[in-house]
Write a protein that holds these residues in place. Structure first.
Motif, mmCIF file in Angstrom:
data_model
loop_
_atom_site.group_PDB
_atom_site.id
_atom_site.type_symbol
_atom_site.label_atom_id
_atom_site.label_comp_id
_atom_site.label_asym_id
_atom_site.label_seq_id
_atom_site.Cartn_x
_atom_site.Cartn_y
_atom_site.Cartn_z
ATOM 1 N N ALA A 230 31.944 52.885 35.767
ATOM 2 C CA ALA A 230 31.857 51.444 35.504
ATOM 3 C C ALA A 230 32.535 50.714 36.648
ATOM 4 N N VAL A 231 32.090 49.490 36.889
ATOM 5 C CA VAL A 231 32.760 48.649 37.879
ATOM 6 C C VAL A 231 33.201 47.387 37.152
ATOM 7 N N ILE A 232 34.512 47.150 37.129
ATOM 8 C CA ILE A 232 35.061 45.964 36.456
ATOM 9 C C ILE A 232 35.232 44.886 37.525
ATOM 10 N N PRO A 233 34.659 43.694 37.303
ATOM 11 C CA PRO A 233 34.552 42.750 38.420
ATOM 12 C C PRO A 233 35.824 41.988 38.777
ATOM 13 N N PHE A 234 36.992 42.589 38.617
ATOM 14 C CA PHE A 234 38.168 41.971 39.233
ATOM 15 C C PHE A 234 39.213 43.017 39.575
ATOM 16 N N GLY A 235 40.046 42.668 40.560
ATOM 17 C CA GLY A 235 41.029 43.634 41.042
ATOM 18 C C GLY A 235 42.273 42.907 41.509
ATOM 19 N N GLY A 236 42.907 43.427 42.543
ATOM 20 C CA GLY A 236 44.177 42.890 43.021
ATOM 21 C C GLY A 236 44.120 41.435 43.465
ATOM 22 N N ASN A 237 42.933 40.999 43.910
ATOM 23 C CA ASN A 237 42.857 39.625 44.418
ATOM 24 C C ASN A 237 43.104 38.573 43.342
ATOM 25 N N VAL A 238 42.708 38.874 42.096
ATOM 26 C CA VAL A 238 42.927 37.857 41.048
ATOM 27 C C VAL A 238 44.412 37.710 40.769
ATOM 28 N N ILE A 239 45.170 38.780 40.991
ATOM 29 C CA ILE A 239 46.625 38.689 40.795
ATOM 30 C C ILE A 239 47.187 37.731 41.850
ATOM 31 N N THR A 240 46.753 37.922 43.089
ATOM 32 C CA THR A 240 47.203 37.052 44.181
ATOM 33 C C THR A 240 46.830 35.597 43.895
ATOM 34 N N GLU A 241 45.574 35.392 43.429
ATOM 35 C CA GLU A 241 45.106 34.039 43.080
ATOM 36 C C GLU A 241 46.044 33.399 42.056
ATOM 37 N N ASP A 242 46.388 34.178 41.020
ATOM 38 C CA ASP A 242 47.238 33.648 39.956
ATOM 39 C C ASP A 242 48.621 33.261 40.476
ATOM 40 N N ILE A 243 49.158 34.113 41.377
ATOM 41 C CA ILE A 243 50.488 33.811 41.938
ATOM 42 C C ILE A 243 50.386 32.523 42.746
ATOM 43 N N LYS A 244 49.279 32.414 43.494
ATOM 44 C CA LYS A 244 49.066 31.232 44.332
ATOM 45 C C LYS A 244 49.046 29.979 43.455
ATOM 46 N N GLU A 245 48.248 30.015 42.387
ATOM 47 C CA GLU A 245 48.142 28.856 41.489
ATOM 48 C C GLU A 245 49.480 28.617 40.764
ATOM 49 N N GLY A 246 50.012 29.712 40.192
ATOM 50 C CA GLY A 246 51.194 29.571 39.340
ATOM 51 C C GLY A 246 52.417 29.088 40.095
ATOM 52 N N CYS A 247 52.538 29.457 41.358
ATOM 53 C CA CYS A 247 53.734 29.081 42.127
ATOM 54 C C CYS A 247 53.438 27.988 43.147
#
Length: 452
Positions: A230-247
């Motif tokens: 299976a390929v799940i359509p998200f990975g490490g980049n969404v974590i970075t995105e969240d940090i960017k938005e959250g901070c």
């Protein structure tokens, strides 16, 4: 540098593109001769969305690898394919044999596999892999290798991997426009699994979770056979995105924060641990508590792990017979996050380890090569080396030694209408046969040539 079975893998990822040159040494281990890495622009969640930028990134990676290997010239590559358009399904099919008094041979298996290739897919999809799992002969189940047996009805369960035609073509287009030939295409979770898992783990039952930048790939093995991908359509980049938005910081800073201070387990950090980030253009620096940072990361990682665990449950891990005794192996760049192993064990209750692609690397390899970052690239090189050793043998099969490889291949193709698709992982294919993959890559090459 002389070209004795040297092969090249090209991992076109969302975060980075890696070109890796390798060959098999005399001990059968993989020796890495050169690696080139470039920032991947133009790929989103494993799918090419900007051809020009992807071509530039590929060329940059290829040049890097050529320089690193003291100028070996790269001409053809084996490419990995992933992306959110990949799905897999289980399918069973059967043939009734005309003469039950003759033993089952490869032609029968080819017939059966070709029948699966004719399955009608959704518009715009095509079958990438047909991987036989187990066979039944006249109702007798659980046969791993039916060749040589007697029987009138031959049936099999297949693991079928399907992808979008346009995405596959776009990758082919990029490779071709970078001045390279496509030697083959491999599903990335299969390549990573090749590089990271041991045969014992595949036998006992194991789930490989490859956390990349844009996608998280999953491959499940049991009894040495691939059972689910299976390929799940998200990975490490969404974590970075969240940090960017959250901070409220820029992406580069978010990525650095994640790598240097990030943890998947929020209990680790005290409230008074603070990181100061320089402000943009003379603005005040920002202060971020590590506790907040790890809360943001934790929330996202839990989501990724739960998605992967859902796939493991879909496969049927909770049934006694399908239990994955060797648990979970984490690999890919995202697996380097602190305390991730503990979190995965906590969520799934399964044994977990981080997978390093050193299973098949030569002893004197650069230690950096054994980083989980390079799991897919190492797997692709292994695949490419295997393909090459097959081609070499095939060349020997053809009578006149002056023929080129492609002539040898077309001669072989004329010899047999049918194709074999034993999964690259399971058994060494018979010498005179091309794997369905190479044939498929040939079809793709023809298609691209005509599209020029």
């Amino acid at each position: 540098m002389e070209n004795n079975n040297i092969a090249v893998g090209l991992d076109i990822g969302t975060t980075k593109i890696v070109a890796m040159i390798g060959r098999r040494n005399e001990y059968g281990k993989l020796e890495i001769l050169g690696v080139g890495k470039s920032k991947s622009l133009g790929v989103h969640r494993g799918v090419v969305n900007n051809i020009t930028q992807t071509i530039q990134s590929i060329q940059q990676a290829v040049q890097g690898a050529e320089t690193d290997s003291s100028d070996y010239k790269i001409t053809e590559v084996v490419v990995g394919i992933a992306g959110q358009h990949i799905r897999s399904l289980q399918h069973s099919d059967y043939i009734t044999r005309a003469n039950a008094d003759e033993v089952i041979d490869e032609a029968d298996i080819d017939l059966l596999i070709n029948q699966v290739y004719k399955l009608v897919m959704l518009p715009g999809e095509e079958i990438i892999h047909v991987l036989p799992q187990e066979y039944k002969v006249d109702g007798q189940a659980e046969i791993k290798e039916p060749i040589g047996m007697y029987g009138g009805r031959l049936e099999a369960n297949f693991h079928v991997v399907v992808g979008q035609v346009s995405s596959i073509r776009n990758i082919g287009r990029c490779v071709k426009s970078s001045g390279l030939d496509l030697a083959g295409i491999t599903l990335e979770p299969l390549a990573s699994a090749n590089a990271v898992l041991s045969q014992e783990e595949k036998e006992a039952g194991v789930a490989l979770i490859d956390i990349g930048g844009g996608t998280t790939d999953l491959a499940i093995f049991k009894d040495g056979i691939i059972r689910h991908t299976a390929v799940i359509p998200f990975g490490g980049n969404v974590i970075t995105e969240d940090i960017k938005e959250g901070c409220s910081i820029i992406e580069k800073q978010a990525e650095l924060l994640k790598i240097k201070f990030g943890s998947a387990w929020p209990g680790e950090n005290k409230d008074n641990e603070i990181v100061s980030i320089p402000g943009l253009r003379g603005r005040e620096p920002k202060e971020i508590t590590l506790k907040n940072l790890s809360k943001i990361i934790h929330a996202r990682v839990v989501e990724i792990v739960e998605q992967a665990y859902l796939e493991i449950k879909n496969y049927g891990h909770e049934e006694q017979k399908k239990k994955l005794i060797a648990g979970i192996v984490l690999t890919g760049g995202g697996s380097q996050l602190n305390h991730l192993k503990q979190l995965v064990e906590y969520i799934t209750g399964m044994d977990t380890r981080i997978g390093y692609p050193n299973e098949h690397l030569a002893g004197d390899s650069d230690p950096d090569m054994a980083s989980p970052l390079y799991a897919t690239a190492v797997g692709l090189v292994m695949n490419a080396v295997e393909n090459q050793s097959k081609v070499v043998v095939e060349e020997e099969v053809v009578e006149s030694p002056t023929e080129t490889i492609s002539e040898a291949e077309s001669a072989l193709e004329d010899n047999e209408e049918h194709t074999n698709n034993s999964a690259p992982i399971q058994s060494e294919p018979k010498k005179e046969r091309k794997s369905i993959f190479e044939k498929w890559a040939d079809k793709l090459k023809d298609f691209l040539d005509n599209a020029e």
